[in-house]
Design a protein around this motif. Structure first.
Motif, PDB file in Angstrom:
ATOM      1  N   THR A 245      40.098  79.536  -4.235  1.00 28.09           N
ATOM      2  CA  THR A 245      39.131  78.726  -3.628  1.00 28.09           C
ATOM      3  C   THR A 245      37.806  78.669  -4.139  1.00 28.09           C
ATOM      4  OG1 THR A 245      38.508  80.669  -2.467  1.00 28.09           O
ATOM      5  CG2 THR A 245      40.189  79.324  -1.398  1.00 28.09           C
ATOM      6  N   ALA A 246      37.614  79.018  -5.536  1.00 19.74           N
ATOM      7  CA  ALA A 246      36.426  79.218  -6.252  1.00 19.74           C
ATOM      8  C   ALA A 246      35.881  77.830  -6.187  1.00 19.74           C
ATOM      9  CB  ALA A 246      36.569  79.574  -7.621  1.00 19.74           C
ATOM     10  N   ALA A 247      36.659  76.591  -6.459  1.00 22.20           N
ATOM     11  CA  ALA A 247      35.991  75.375  -6.254  1.00 22.20           C
ATOM     12  C   ALA A 247      35.300  74.821  -5.134  1.00 22.20           C
ATOM     13  CB  ALA A 247      36.970  74.262  -6.940  1.00 22.20           C
ATOM     14  N   GLN A 248      35.661  75.573  -4.172  1.00 21.71           N
ATOM     15  CA  GLN A 248      35.241  74.877  -2.678  1.00 21.71           C
ATOM     16  C   GLN A 248      34.072  76.045  -1.945  1.00 21.71           C
ATOM     17  OE1 GLN A 248      39.258  75.426  -1.210  1.00 21.71           O
ATOM     18  NE2 GLN A 248      39.012  73.069  -0.272  1.00 21.71           N
ATOM     19  N   ARG A 249      33.669  76.877  -2.947  1.00 21.24           N
ATOM     20  CA  ARG A 249      32.554  77.705  -2.495  1.00 21.24           C
ATOM     21  C   ARG A 249      31.541  76.905  -1.465  1.00 21.24           C
ATOM     22  NH1 ARG A 249      31.893  82.603  -4.552  1.00 21.24           N
ATOM     23  NH2 ARG A 249      33.015  82.844  -6.551  1.00 21.24           N
TER      24      ARG A 249
ATOM     25  N   GLY B 222      35.966  81.590  -1.942  1.00 18.39           N
ATOM     26  CA  GLY B 222      35.360  81.952  -3.219  1.00 18.39           C
ATOM     27  C   GLY B 222      34.737  83.370  -2.999  1.00 18.39           C
ATOM     28  N   GLU B 223      34.521  83.930  -1.769  1.00 16.10           N
ATOM     29  CA  GLU B 223      34.077  85.283  -1.580  1.00 16.10           C
ATOM     30  C   GLU B 223      34.643  85.957  -0.450  1.00 16.10           C
ATOM     31  OE1 GLU B 223      30.160  83.432   0.189  1.00 16.10           O
ATOM     32  OE2 GLU B 223      30.226  83.442  -1.916  1.00 16.10           O
ATOM     33  N   ALA B 224      35.862  86.169  -0.267  1.00 16.55           N
ATOM     34  CA  ALA B 224      36.510  86.603   0.742  1.00 16.55           C
ATOM     35  C   ALA B 224      36.097  87.987   0.980  1.00 16.55           C
ATOM     36  CB  ALA B 224      38.402  86.716   0.701  1.00 16.55           C
ATOM     37  N   PRO B 225      35.438  88.591   2.211  1.00 15.19           N
ATOM     38  CA  PRO B 225      35.140  89.949   2.444  1.00 15.19           C
ATOM     39  C   PRO B 225      36.357  90.870   2.541  1.00 15.19           C
ATOM     40  CG  PRO B 225      34.630  88.585   4.275  1.00 15.19           C
ATOM     41  CD  PRO B 225      35.461  87.747   3.361  1.00 15.19           C
ATOM     42  N   VAL B 226      36.250  92.010   1.770  1.00 15.30           N
ATOM     43  CA  VAL B 226      37.354  93.066   1.652  1.00 15.30           C
ATOM     44  C   VAL B 226      37.316  93.787   3.069  1.00 15.30           C
ATOM     45  CG1 VAL B 226      38.089  94.950   0.700  1.00 15.30           C
ATOM     46  CG2 VAL B 226      37.254  93.298  -0.844  1.00 15.30           C
TER      47      VAL B 226
ATOM     48  N   ARG C 227      55.767  94.859   0.464  1.00 16.86           N
ATOM     49  CA  ARG C 227      54.320  94.740   0.342  1.00 16.86           C
ATOM     50  C   ARG C 227      53.849  93.737  -0.540  1.00 16.86           C
ATOM     51  NH1 ARG C 227      53.108 101.265   0.575  1.00 16.86           N
ATOM     52  NH2 ARG C 227      53.728 101.464   2.506  1.00 16.86           N
ATOM     53  N   SER C 228      54.674  92.744  -1.030  1.00 10.00           N
ATOM     54  CA  SER C 228      54.177  91.411  -1.878  1.00 10.00           C
ATOM     55  C   SER C 228      53.437  90.606  -0.712  1.00 10.00           C
ATOM     56  CB  SER C 228      55.277  91.022  -2.610  1.00 10.00           C
ATOM     57  OG  SER C 228      56.174  90.431  -1.538  1.00 10.00           O
ATOM     58  N   PHE C 229      52.844  89.535  -1.058  1.00  5.37           N
ATOM     59  CA  PHE C 229      52.234  88.553  -0.381  1.00  5.37           C
ATOM     60  C   PHE C 229      52.277  87.135  -0.739  1.00  5.37           C
ATOM     61  CE2 PHE C 229      48.816  90.205  -2.870  1.00  5.37           C
ATOM     62  CZ  PHE C 229      48.379  89.014  -3.393  1.00  5.37           C
ATOM     63  N   GLN C 230      52.012  86.036   0.113  1.00 10.02           N
ATOM     64  CA  GLN C 230      52.115  84.862  -0.392  1.00 10.02           C
ATOM     65  C   GLN C 230      51.037  84.236   0.471  1.00 10.02           C
ATOM     66  OE1 GLN C 230      55.695  82.688   0.584  1.00 10.02           O
ATOM     67  NE2 GLN C 230      54.897  80.715   0.164  1.00 10.02           N
ATOM     68  N   LEU C 231      50.004  83.319  -0.350  1.00  7.49           N
ATOM     69  CA  LEU C 231      49.073  82.706   0.204  1.00  7.49           C
ATOM     70  C   LEU C 231      49.334  81.329   0.405  1.00  7.49           C
ATOM     71  CD1 LEU C 231      45.649  84.184  -1.313  1.00  7.49           C
ATOM     72  CD2 LEU C 231      46.232  84.100   0.913  1.00  7.49           C
ATOM     73  N   THR C 232      49.007  80.576   1.483  1.00  6.62           N
ATOM     74  CA  THR C 232      48.984  79.229   1.711  1.00  6.62           C
ATOM     75  C   THR C 232      47.838  78.707   2.324  1.00  6.62           C
ATOM     76  OG1 THR C 232      51.445  79.507   2.351  1.00  6.62           O
ATOM     77  CG2 THR C 232      50.521  77.311   2.849  1.00  6.62           C
ATOM     78  N   LEU C 233      46.987  77.970   1.562  1.00  9.45           N
ATOM     79  CA  LEU C 233      45.948  77.482   1.945  1.00  9.45           C
ATOM     80  C   LEU C 233      45.845  76.327   2.904  1.00  9.45           C
ATOM     81  CD1 LEU C 233      43.871  77.872  -1.468  1.00  9.45           C
ATOM     82  CD2 LEU C 233      44.091  79.601   0.523  1.00  9.45           C
ATOM     83  N   LYS C 234      44.996  76.232   3.593  1.00  7.80           N
ATOM     84  CA  LYS C 234      44.670  75.006   4.739  1.00  7.80           C
ATOM     85  C   LYS C 234      43.474  74.253   4.279  1.00  7.80           C
ATOM     86  CE  LYS C 234      48.367  76.059   7.151  1.00  7.80           C
ATOM     87  NZ  LYS C 234      49.469  74.923   7.696  1.00  7.80           N
TER      88      LYS C 234
END
Length: 129
Positions: A46-50, A17-21, A64-71
């Motif tokens: 990931t906001a629900a997992q703060r 919920g708060e990834a550092p840029v 330059r597109s991206f895909q996110l896969t969470l673990k």
């Protein structure tokens, strides 16, 4: 339309919920991906997992597109969270952690997953009772 060609793939463990840029910029700045869009997507997913650490596999494509896969969060993080300073993990806590980690482990057997988590706990100096 041909499939997109992958140019980079990075796994990062970021606070939910708060990834550092700045951290994203260190790892992905050279790829030219839109870091603000990446941060917004990660934070919304990931906001629900703060308060937890949620690893993400970030795949960057040539356009330059991206895909996110969470673990799932790291086992050691879940163990520290469960014991809360007591240095002892109950069987119920062990089972709960193993069930949560099951999608990322190379087993479908809950008992094998529990043995894996128990080994991690032992290596951290945490007793299982």
């Amino acid at each position: 339309m041909p499939p997109k060609k992958q140019s980079h793939q990075v796994t990062m463990a970021l606070p939910a919920g708060e990834a550092p840029v700045a951290e994203l910029g260190k790892m992905l700045g050279m790829t030219g991906v839109n870091l603000v869009a990446l941060k917004k997507e990660y934070d919304s997913l990931t906001a629900a997992q703060r308060g937890e650490i949620v690893p993400a596999v970030i795949t960057i494509f040539d356009d330059r597109s991206f895909q996110l896969t969470l673990k799932t969060p790291p086992t050691s993080f879940l163990i520290k969270q469960a014991v809360n300073g007591s240095r002892t993990l109950t069987r119920e806590q062990l089972r709960a952690i193993a069930q949560r980690k099951l999608p990322d482990l190379n087993t479908v057997d809950i008992d094998a997953a529990m043995r894996t988590v128990e080994g991690t706990a032992r290596s951290m100096g945490v007793r299982v009772s």
